[in-house]
Design an enzyme around this catalytic site. Structure first.
Site, PDB file in Angstrom:
ATOM      1  N   SER A 286       0.771  -0.831  -0.246  1.00  0.00           N
ATOM      2  CA  SER A 286       0.147   0.210   0.113  1.00  0.00           C
ATOM      3  C   SER A 286       1.156   1.622  -0.082  1.00  0.00           C
ATOM      4  O   SER A 286       2.232   1.487   0.496  1.00  0.00           O
ATOM      5  CB  SER A 286      -0.984   0.164   1.092  1.00  0.00           C
ATOM      6  OG  SER A 286      -0.038   0.317   2.438  1.00  0.00           O
ATOM      7  N   ASP A 287      -0.091   2.465  -0.065  1.00  0.00           N
ATOM      8  CA  ASP A 287       0.920   3.084   0.132  1.00  0.00           C
ATOM      9  C   ASP A 287       1.310   4.149   1.277  1.00  0.00           C
ATOM     10  O   ASP A 287       0.380   3.425   2.035  1.00  0.00           O
ATOM     11  CB  ASP A 287       0.402   5.048  -0.677  1.00  0.00           C
ATOM     12  CG  ASP A 287       1.288   5.873  -1.167  1.00  0.00           C
ATOM     13  OD1 ASP A 287       1.652   6.487  -1.964  1.00  0.00           O
ATOM     14  OD2 ASP A 287       2.471   5.790  -0.251  1.00  0.00           O
ATOM     15  N   TYR A 288       2.193   5.166   1.672  1.00  0.00           N
ATOM     16  CA  TYR A 288       2.134   5.107   3.140  1.00  0.00           C
ATOM     17  C   TYR A 288       1.159   5.418   4.168  1.00  0.00           C
ATOM     18  O   TYR A 288      -0.272   6.801   3.601  1.00  0.00           O
ATOM     19  CB  TYR A 288       2.708   6.599   2.973  1.00  0.00           C
ATOM     20  CG  TYR A 288       3.711   7.061   4.834  1.00  0.00           C
ATOM     21  CD1 TYR A 288       2.213   6.858   5.480  1.00  0.00           C
ATOM     22  CD2 TYR A 288       4.715   6.532   4.576  1.00  0.00           C
ATOM     23  CE1 TYR A 288       2.890   7.065   6.727  1.00  0.00           C
ATOM     24  CE2 TYR A 288       5.701   6.756   5.955  1.00  0.00           C
ATOM     25  CZ  TYR A 288       4.814   6.850   6.858  1.00  0.00           C
ATOM     26  OH  TYR A 288       5.925   7.136   8.091  1.00  0.00           O
ATOM     27  N   ALA A 289       0.657   4.555   4.889  1.00  0.00           N
ATOM     28  CA  ALA A 289      -0.847   4.478   5.710  1.00  0.00           C
ATOM     29  C   ALA A 289      -1.658   4.634   4.384  1.00  0.00           C
ATOM     30  O   ALA A 289      -3.111   4.363   5.411  1.00  0.00           O
ATOM     31  CB  ALA A 289      -0.842   5.609   6.502  1.00  0.00           C
TER      32      ALA A 289
END
Ligand code: GLC
Length: 741
Positions: A286-289
């Site tokens: 995933s991208d950050y969070a």
């Protein structure tokens, strides 16, 4: 098969091997994954899907004694991001492979976007070189340096198509065109991953951000995206598919929603398209969070719900919000988690770790003796300078004021970025040190012959009104034969979270340029920027414009090489420059509409206050020489669905200097079952021509090159008439027609 083809396929073979490595892992590896899955606890399985950033204080603490060191020991972390350095990663890898129960090695990811120690031009600049071999070489050097620095995975290439220069991340991609974007995606995957993923200097790549992140409404980062499936499939997905076909090991899911479904929770994207249609068998991080942000999107009411949604969609590794390794354990123990989905994600992660040889050699990137000699290699800086030269686009050169003579009485070098070093590296610059490269001012000083006086003044800052004091700069311009004015953006004004609602030259720079132009001294504008800017006034009043983007460590020298003619600029725009912001989105491969513009007819598609045409179009760039196109011919006026069409054109260097011309092939599908763009790039060739030389450049067009998603949403070419354009940009060239039967 003739010799040439044999040689070509021999050269291509390693890439074919690398591209297939993930798809053709030995049955033994699949069996080893099966046996691991059989003995892994749910904590260990979800641990493999957990990526975190280092949380210990590397100055005072040893990872061994840190909380995260203990999580590694218990198999609760599968990957770190932002942990850099052979020494640091060795310490953590040791815990994983010597102290944990199953001894599964860790992946160490980082944003190596356009260089690690040697910073290359930003990807948008590199895409203007239209030189995939060059782009591949820069990615290869980045991989050699990064893997010597403890890293085995990069979050690159960024392959988002972008048609809106307000969006700061346009700097990180290859511009607005799916074909050029696909070529650059493949080149970067090949460069990063090399010919064998198991090599020590192979850097696992990650095509991002999947998908349509560049389509953010109003160019505002992270904003809503809502396009038709046809536009998504024909414009935004091709570079991702190209990366998958080039063998990319991972993808990164995007922050944005698409038509109501956030990418990070989209089963259509990550399972139906990516796995079932494209047969991708690497993994998605995933991208950050972005998993937790599904709650902000309003499609999950809790962290647990967000985690379940993402996992079931086919999103494998959770970056930093630790939902998979916390909430989902409880979900699993309550019998509410789809364990089959967990096993499938873990299998994909383990498959990649096996494919890059981590189980055989987990310390392959933890050897501190390799870094130093690799980092400062002279040939890396030489490549950076060449890459910078080829990324420069000459947008204007009135009366041939460029190249400048090296023997002048006085030259003024002005502007807030003329003596700057670090801003030239742009966003995501990697770990560059300011001292190790030259500013434009220094480079000009070393380029001119003795007796030439170089006068310098900043005149203003890049942003804000303070420090605006044009008097000295104006005075220097008055004393000079030419004024080189270096202006643009700071590095942090493009890249992530850097959208601009006004893309003029920021601060008082435009005023400074005006004040200098009023002296009557010819102005050569050197732009340093991460996006197209609205520079219509400047374009009308200066004598020359050198688009220099953010060129990395080779910046100053490359700009001076071009200014003084030691390098003949050959770059062409990979993204359209609007006249004013109100034209955005404006791109070359637009549709014709039912009322295409006719100046004389009010009721056609146009504005009252500005032309439909851009300031500078896609594919445009000048040279210090000139090129003439002639004799466009086709191998046949028609082809069937199983035939190829040869397109040939003669190109002559009609000037007095050798130069490179990027010959571009465009096609228009005149009538389709759905509307089709007025032009689409289908091929290009960068061709070196000596002064006076003529060459024939040829392209092969196959029916599959003409395919698009038709009225049934099936990708197919349709019979009918096509127009072929071949020239030096998306707005000129010779044209002819053929029919696909
Ligand atoms: C950032 C970016 C992404 C990057 C990741 C890790 O938010 O969106 O491109 O790779 O986080 O730094």
């Amino acid at each position: 098969m003739n010799k040439e083809v044999l040689i070509f396929s021999a050269m291509l073979l390693p890439w074919l091997v690398s591209a297939q490595q993930l798809r053709s892992l030995s049955p033994d590896i699949e069996r080893r994954i099966d046996s691991l899955l059989q003995i892994m606890t749910i904590e260990e399985k979800l641990g493999q899907l957990n990526q975190v950033g280092p949380r210990w204080n590397s100055e005072t603490e040893e990872p061994e004694r840190s909380y995260q060191g203990d999580l590694v020991r218990r198999g609760r972390i599968g990957s770190f991001l932002y942990l850099v350095g052979a020494e640091a990663t060795r310490k953590v890898q040791r815990i994983a492979v010597e102290e944990s129960r199953l001894k599964i090695p860790l992946l160490f990811g980082h944003d190596v976007i356009h260089g690690f120690k040697t910073t290359f031009p930003i990807p948008l600049a590199l895409s203007c070189s239209w030189n995939p071999e060059l782009v591949e070489s820069t990615a290869r050097v980045a991989a050699v340096e990064a893997t010597a620095g403890g890293i085995n995975w990069t979050f690159a290439p960024m392959v988002d198509i972008a048609r809106d220069p307000r969006w700061g991340r346009i700097a990180e991609g290859a511009g607005e065109d799916p074909y050029l974007g696909s070529v650059m995606a493949e080149a970067q995957v090949r460069g990063f991953q090399g010919t064998d993923l198991r090599q020590r200097d192979a850097l696992l790549a990650c095509a991002k951000h999947f998908a349509v992140y560049g389509g953010a409404e109003s160019g505002r980062d992270y904003n809503t995206v809502d396009f038709s499936e046809r536009t998504i499939r024909d414009v935004y997905l091709p570079p991702f598919k190209a990366a998958v076909e080039a063998g990319v090991g991972t993808l990164m899911s995007a922050f944005n929603e698409i038509g109501g479904v956030p990418s990070t929770g989209s089963k259509w994207l990550m399972t139906d398209v990516l796995r079932e249609e494209w047969k991708f068998n690497g993994f998605v991080v995933s991208d950050y969070a972005a998993v937790e942000q599904l709650m902000n999107h309003g499609v999950a009411s809790s962290r647990e719900e967000a985690g379940v949604l993402a996992l079931n969609a086919g999103m494998d590794m959770d970056m930093v919000d630790t939902i998979y390794t916390n909430e989902l354990i409880a979900t699993a123990k309550a019998g509410k988690l789809n364990i089959k989905a967990v096993d499938e994600s873990v299998r994909r992660v383990l498959r990649v770790k096996f494919a890059i040889g981590l189980f055989d050699d987990p310390y392959r990137n933890c050897d501190t003796t390799i870094a130093a000699p690799v980092f400062m290699k002279k040939e890396h800086h030489a490549l950076a300078r060449r890459a910078a030269q080829e990324s420069i686009v000459l947008l204007k050169n009135e009366k041939g004021i460029l190249p400048l003579a090296k023997k002048l009485k006085t030259i003024a070098v002005l502007g807030p970025l003329a003596d700057n070093r670090i801003e030239w590296c742009g966003p995501w610059a990697g770990r560059v040190e300011e001292g190790n490269f030259t500013s434009v001012l220094d480079a000009v000083r070393s380029k001119v012959e003795s007796g030439t006086e170089v006068l310098f003044d900043k005149g203003c800052e890049v942003i804000g009104d303070s420090g605006y004091n044009p008097s000295l700069a104006v005075g220097f311009a008055k004393q000079s034969q030419v004024a080189v004015v270096v202006v643009g953006e700071n590095a942090n004004m493009s890249g992530e979270a850097a959208s601009r609602s006004n893309i003029d030259l920021p601060g008082k720079q435009k005023d400074l340029v005006k004040a200098i132009c009023e002296t009557g001294t010819p102005v050569v504008l050197v732009l340093m920027n991460g996006r197209p800017l609205t520079i219509a006034w400047e374009a009308e009043h200066v004598a020359a414009i050198v688009e220099a983007w953010f060129l990395g460590v080779g910046s100053g020298n490359a700009v001076a090489d071009v200014l003084f003619g030691d390098s003949n600029p050959s770059g062409k725009l990979s993204v359209t420059f609007p006249r004013i912001i109100g034209q955005i989105p404006i791109y070359y491969n637009h549709k014709n509409t039912g009322r295409p513009i006719r100046e004389a007819d009010k009721f056609t598609s146009k504005y009252l206050d500005v032309s439909n045409t851009p300031l500078y179009p896609f594919g445009f760039g000048l040279s210090y020489t000139t090129f003439e196109y002639s004799n466009l011919r086709l191998s046949s006026p028609e082809i069937s669905m199983n035939q190829e069409l040869m397109v040939r054109v003669d190109v002559t260097n009609t000037g007095k200097r050798d130069g490179d011309e990027i010959v571009q092939l465009y096609v228009r599908d005149n009538v389709g079952s759905v509307t089709r763009p007025v032009r689409e790039l289908k091929g290009f060739e960068k061709t070196g021509l000596k002064a006076g030389e003529k060459k024939t450049v040829g392209f092969t067009l196959r029916p599959e090159d003409l395919a698009f998603h038709n009225i049934e949403m099936k990708q197919a070419a349709e019979p009918g008439k096509f127009t072929v354009y071949v020239g030096g940009s998306s707005v000129d060239g010779l044209e002819t027609e053929f029919e696909l039967k």
